[in-house]
Design an enzyme around this catalytic site. Sequence first.
Site, PDB file in Angstrom:
ATOM      1  CE1 TYR A   1      31.089  50.892  36.876  1.00  0.00           C
ATOM      2  CE2 TYR A   1      33.077  52.075  36.856  1.00  0.00           C
ATOM      3  CZ  TYR A   1      31.864  51.982  37.227  1.00  0.00           C
ATOM      4  OH  TYR A   1      31.792  52.821  38.310  1.00  0.00           O
TER       5      TYR A   1
ATOM      6  CB  SER B   1      32.980  55.921  38.099  1.00  0.00           C
ATOM      7  OG  SER B   1      33.738  55.451  38.045  1.00  0.00           O
TER       8      SER B   1
HETATM    9  P1  NAD Z   1      27.101  48.103  45.059  1.00  0.00           P
HETATM   10  O1  NAD Z   1      27.431  47.189  44.566  1.00  0.00           O
HETATM   11  O2  NAD Z   1      27.817  47.771  46.298  1.00  0.00           O
HETATM   12  O3  NAD Z   1      25.758  48.673  45.263  1.00  0.00           O
HETATM   13  C1  NAD Z   1      24.868  48.350  43.832  1.00  0.00           C
HETATM   14  C2  NAD Z   1      23.109  47.873  44.015  1.00  0.00           C
HETATM   15  O4  NAD Z   1      22.369  48.407  42.993  1.00  0.00           O
HETATM   16  C3  NAD Z   1      23.201  47.083  44.466  1.00  0.00           C
HETATM   17  O5  NAD Z   1      22.465  46.484  45.313  1.00  0.00           O
HETATM   18  C4  NAD Z   1      22.668  46.543  43.018  1.00  0.00           C
HETATM   19  O6  NAD Z   1      21.963  45.185  44.012  1.00  0.00           O
HETATM   20  C5  NAD Z   1      21.635  47.428  42.413  1.00  0.00           C
HETATM   21  N1  NAD Z   1      21.781  47.087  40.492  1.00  0.00           N
HETATM   22  C6  NAD Z   1      22.685  46.153  40.263  1.00  0.00           C
HETATM   23  N2  NAD Z   1      22.207  45.831  39.353  1.00  0.00           N
HETATM   24  C7  NAD Z   1      20.436  46.399  38.859  1.00  0.00           C
HETATM   25  C8  NAD Z   1      19.311  46.876  37.860  1.00  0.00           C
HETATM   26  N3  NAD Z   1      19.368  46.041  36.862  1.00  0.00           N
HETATM   27  N4  NAD Z   1      18.579  47.908  38.285  1.00  0.00           N
HETATM   28  C9  NAD Z   1      18.249  47.466  40.051  1.00  0.00           C
HETATM   29  N5  NAD Z   1      19.265  47.380  41.538  1.00  0.00           N
HETATM   30  C10 NAD Z   1      20.783  47.580  39.942  1.00  0.00           C
HETATM   31  O7  NAD Z   1      27.732  49.374  44.272  1.00  0.00           O
HETATM   32  P2  NAD Z   1      28.321  51.030  44.761  1.00  0.00           P
HETATM   33  O8  NAD Z   1      29.964  51.375  45.010  1.00  0.00           O
HETATM   34  O9  NAD Z   1      26.980  51.300  46.067  1.00  0.00           O
HETATM   35  O10 NAD Z   1      27.947  51.526  43.364  1.00  0.00           O
HETATM   36  C11 NAD Z   1      26.754  52.490  43.313  1.00  0.00           C
HETATM   37  C12 NAD Z   1      27.242  53.113  42.028  1.00  0.00           C
HETATM   38  O11 NAD Z   1      28.209  53.926  42.137  1.00  0.00           O
HETATM   39  C13 NAD Z   1      26.899  52.676  40.628  1.00  0.00           C
HETATM   40  O12 NAD Z   1      25.957  53.648  39.449  1.00  0.00           O
HETATM   41  C14 NAD Z   1      28.783  52.353  40.541  1.00  0.00           C
HETATM   42  O13 NAD Z   1      28.512  51.832  39.292  1.00  0.00           O
HETATM   43  C15 NAD Z   1      29.224  53.935  41.240  1.00  0.00           C
HETATM   44  N6  NAD Z   1      30.501  54.405  41.198  1.00  0.00           N
HETATM   45  C16 NAD Z   1      31.078  53.212  42.194  1.00  0.00           C
HETATM   46  C17 NAD Z   1      32.592  53.043  42.000  1.00  0.00           C
HETATM   47  C18 NAD Z   1      33.255  52.335  43.899  1.00  0.00           C
HETATM   48  O14 NAD Z   1      34.769  52.638  43.349  1.00  0.00           O
HETATM   49  N7  NAD Z   1      32.522  51.678  44.556  1.00  0.00           N
HETATM   50  C19 NAD Z   1      33.555  54.592  41.841  1.00  0.00           C
HETATM   51  C20 NAD Z   1      32.168  55.430  40.672  1.00  0.00           C
HETATM   52  C21 NAD Z   1      31.389  55.071  40.862  1.00  0.00           C
END
Ligand code: NAD
Length: 257
Positions: free
Chosen positions: A157, A143
């Site tokens: 985080y 991130s």
């Molecule tokens: P999201 O919540 O839409 O999707 C995350 C998915 O991971 C969900 O379907 C959830 O059920 C699954 N998950 C959670 N814990 C789990 C586990 N223990 N085992 C297997 N699956 C699990 O979020 P997103 O925004 O698509 O995030 C995806 C990645 O991107 C994450 O690593 C997040 O930290 C990163 N990220 C997101 C953002 C943002 O702004 N959304 C920014 C930077 C990084």
Amino acid sequence: MRLQNKVALITGAGSGIGRQTALLFTQEGAKVVVVDINDAGGAETVAMIQDQGGEALYVHADVSQAADCETMVQQAEAHFGQLNVMFNNAGIMHSQDDDAVSTDEAIWDLTMNINAKGVFLGCKYGIPALRRAGGGSIINTASFVALLGAATPQVAYTASKGAVLALTRELAVVHARENIRVNALCPGPLHTELLMKFLNTEAKKQRRLVHIPMGRFGQAKEMAYAALYLASDESSYVTGSEFTVDGGITAAYVTPE
Ligand code: NAD
């Protein structure tokens, strides 16, 4: 097609970045192993892929559990015969993750177990499979918060994503001569459920938007396009990189009005 004959395993593919990437990879010819703990979300992603005429397998796995990670990789190879791309993308941002003083140890442990250890376990079981396939590409979702200090605290985080960057660099160097590339994707703030749950008031959203030169949140699809490049052979000389896709947030000192 950019991923013809490739098999990709995507964790957290029941939602957000993972789902959009699964759909895009399918359009580019990949067979996709959809991994999540949210079975309804995972099944929905598989149905969407099948609607597009693609092939996908859902595997329920908690990335913080070694046995689950071992199984998801075994299932990928058993079902599709090989594994070429491993997208360690699952992650959480806990609503009680705050500054060092207020954050409970349990929240720290939970976040590190999923976001950092989950990536380690994905690599631990994924790398032998990529070796068996003659090489491959690993993408780990970090991130922008691992690159910049944020005034909205989420200490566990941020630390977990810093760990993802550090381990990505080391793995990239260690496995470079095995034709295994390892890169980190650093998304900026996105309009996905994960962040919108955290920035749950208009004031909090505006506080974050003011730092983004483009003046908007990113879309999960925009991360999927970056993951596609890192997954495909087009990035054959790219390893150990921090691939930042963030609307300019890490470049800005002062943003335009
Ligand atoms: P999201 O919540 O839409 O999707 C995350 C998915 O991971 C969900 O379907 C959830 O059920 C699954 N998950 C959670 N814990 C789990 C586990 N223990 N085992 C297997 N699956 C699990 O979020 P997103 O925004 O698509 O995030 C995806 C990645 O991107 C994450 O690593 C997040 O930290 C990163 N990220 C997101 C953002 C943002 O702004 N959304 C920014 C930077 C990084």
